[in-house]
Scaffold this motif. Sequence first.
Motif, PDB file in Angstrom:
ATOM      1  N   PRO A   1      27.317  12.772  -8.932  1.00  0.00           N
ATOM      2  CA  PRO A   1      27.110  13.592 -10.129  1.00  0.00           C
ATOM      3  C   PRO A   1      28.381  13.877 -10.910  1.00  0.00           C
ATOM      4  O   PRO A   1      28.392  13.782 -12.136  1.00  0.00           O
TER       5      PRO A   1
ATOM      6  N   TYR B   1      31.883  22.515 -12.734  1.00  0.00           N
ATOM      7  CA  TYR B   1      31.758  23.000 -11.355  1.00  0.00           C
ATOM      8  C   TYR B   1      30.856  24.229 -11.290  1.00  0.00           C
ATOM      9  O   TYR B   1      30.018  24.356 -10.375  1.00  0.00           O
TER      10      TYR B   1
ATOM     11  N   ALA C   1      27.383  23.036 -11.425  1.00  0.00           N
ATOM     12  CA  ALA C   1      26.996  22.449 -10.141  1.00  0.00           C
ATOM     13  C   ALA C   1      26.718  23.534  -9.111  1.00  0.00           C
ATOM     14  O   ALA C   1      25.775  23.432  -8.314  1.00  0.00           O
ATOM     15  N   LYS C   2      27.537  24.577  -9.122  1.00  0.00           N
ATOM     16  CA  LYS C   2      27.360  25.660  -8.152  1.00  0.00           C
ATOM     17  C   LYS C   2      26.029  26.366  -8.354  1.00  0.00           C
ATOM     18  O   LYS C   2      25.362  26.746  -7.375  1.00  0.00           O
TER      19      LYS C   2
ATOM     20  N   LEU D   1      23.450  24.099  -6.734  1.00  0.00           N
ATOM     21  CA  LEU D   1      23.541  24.036  -5.281  1.00  0.00           C
ATOM     22  C   LEU D   1      23.131  25.346  -4.611  1.00  0.00           C
ATOM     23  O   LEU D   1      22.446  25.338  -3.589  1.00  0.00           O
TER      24      LEU D   1
ATOM     25  N   GLU E   1      24.471  18.315 -14.901  1.00  0.00           N
ATOM     26  CA  GLU E   1      25.185  18.475 -13.638  1.00  0.00           C
ATOM     27  C   GLU E   1      24.386  19.320 -12.657  1.00  0.00           C
ATOM     28  O   GLU E   1      24.261  18.962 -11.473  1.00  0.00           O
TER      29      GLU E   1
ATOM     30  N   GLN F   1      21.492  17.263 -11.432  1.00  0.00           N
ATOM     31  CA  GLN F   1      21.886  16.193 -10.532  1.00  0.00           C
ATOM     32  C   GLN F   1      22.221  16.705  -9.135  1.00  0.00           C
ATOM     33  O   GLN F   1      21.965  16.028  -8.136  1.00  0.00           O
ATOM     34  N   GLN F   2      22.775  17.906  -9.046  1.00  0.00           N
ATOM     35  CA  GLN F   2      23.039  18.468  -7.727  1.00  0.00           C
ATOM     36  C   GLN F   2      21.734  18.724  -6.980  1.00  0.00           C
ATOM     37  O   GLN F   2      21.649  18.506  -5.768  1.00  0.00           O
TER      38      GLN F   2
ATOM     39  N   GLU G   1      20.540  15.347  -5.789  1.00  0.00           N
ATOM     40  CA  GLU G   1      21.290  14.898  -4.617  1.00  0.00           C
ATOM     41  C   GLU G   1      20.793  15.584  -3.350  1.00  0.00           C
ATOM     42  O   GLU G   1      20.683  14.958  -2.291  1.00  0.00           O
ATOM     43  N   GLU G   2      20.492  16.866  -3.456  1.00  0.00           N
ATOM     44  CA  GLU G   2      19.977  17.593  -2.303  1.00  0.00           C
ATOM     45  C   GLU G   2      18.625  17.038  -1.872  1.00  0.00           C
ATOM     46  O   GLU G   2      18.355  16.872  -0.684  1.00  0.00           O
TER      47      GLU G   2
ATOM     48  N   ALA H   1      28.538  21.626   0.799  1.00  0.00           N
ATOM     49  CA  ALA H   1      28.220  21.002  -0.481  1.00  0.00           C
ATOM     50  C   ALA H   1      29.141  21.448  -1.603  1.00  0.00           C
ATOM     51  O   ALA H   1      29.522  20.637  -2.449  1.00  0.00           O
TER      52      ALA H   1
ATOM     53  N   ALA I   1      31.338  19.033  -3.909  1.00  0.00           N
ATOM     54  CA  ALA I   1      31.044  19.021  -5.345  1.00  0.00           C
ATOM     55  C   ALA I   1      32.316  19.243  -6.153  1.00  0.00           C
ATOM     56  O   ALA I   1      32.531  18.583  -7.177  1.00  0.00           O
TER      57      ALA I   1
END
Length: 442
Positions: A35, A79, A82-83, A86, A225, A228-229, A232-233, A252, A256
């Motif tokens: 990602p 980031y 992404a966080k 996640l 983003e 996509q995270q 991915e999970e 993760a 990331a």
Amino acid sequence: MDDTTERRRNFRDRRFLRYSQSKTTFRGIAGRLGPGLITGAADDDPCAIGTYVKAGASLGFSALWLAPVTLPMMAAVVYLSAKIGLVSGVGLAGVLRARYRRAVLYPMVLALLVANVIGAGADIGAIAAAVRLVVPIHPMFLILLITAGILLLQIWGSYRLIRGVFKWFSLALLSYVGAALMAHPDAASVLRGSLIPRIWFNQEFLSIIVAVIGTTLSPYLYFWEAGQQVEEEIAIGRRRLLDRQGSSKKGALRFAAWDINIGMFFSSMVMYFVILCAAATLHRAGHTEVESAAAAASALRPLAGKAAGLLFALGIIGAGLLAIPVLTTAAAYALAETFGWRYGLNEHPRRAPQFYTVIAASTIIAMGLNFYGANPIKALFTAAVIMGFIAVPLLIAIMRVTGDAEIMGSRVNGRPLAILGWTTTACVCAAAVALVVSWVRG
């Protein structure tokens, strides 16, 4: 949070660490990059390339400092997005839907959809124009072929296939480095432009700054983003929401951050060399107005040699083929989460019909925009400026969400990240306000 939930999350994180550490070779690490690298490469789409070319052609080497300055901002914002994905287990729009009223969310998602369709349409046209620089094929046929190929990949390709193809497309962006070096820039001018920021408080400069911010910190990247995270999970078996929530910094989140920093450095490097190439050729030759990224590739041939023009064109093709699916999928993520639809590239089209309908409709409408006589680079530059304004409320929302313990638990922002995030938000806001003031003053 009870002890059972915490133990379950710790077990998932240990499993993620074993999964990550099982691939410690270079090939394994490259295979795990996903990602962050794709997001960084997609940020340098033909629309962004056109904006960077305009900055380099208009401002010369004095625009080079924009790349290193925006790098930490890009890394921080992506980031944080992404966080959110996640830790919450859902995408950005899903979190915003739960926290904010529809009157706040709907305008942002609508603006994102419109801007992404315009961007995808211009990218399709840019690819067709760049291909014609190499192979003389009728543009209408190219546009139809490009659109069909992208839709086939998105709708019927597996998520792993899509991710692999996207990573290969990202390598095409390295061609801009070669094109810039072939332009033989003056080393002293490059060093001054890179290390000494020069600022002019006039409308042209401020509009370029806001456009660069709008395209480097594009809101669609935040939605992409985070989505996509989540993808991915799901790809490693965490299909239930409960299984995806609460990723730890040791698992993760740490990976990331590493993936995103690499991707954003790659994106910033490409931005730097595109500006460098335009400054060393177009600005030096007095070509301060460029109609498109493809036109820039054509203009480079007599100034920097045929090989440089060809490399620039190849970069446009690769970047466009990567960016168009990202633009349409990011819009589909946002709409699906806003209205509670099933979504994801891991899903079969029959299980997520609305999600794939948005992707297909956005791509087809984007294709149709190429059959009108609008100036693509002006439309894109305007869209980039608009995105710069939209980024302000969205960044505020992201900072508030990632600082909220009710949503993030113990993974709220630390002080350094919070300072960087709010500084980025303040810089974007200041640039937008300065541009408005310049408009008012004429």
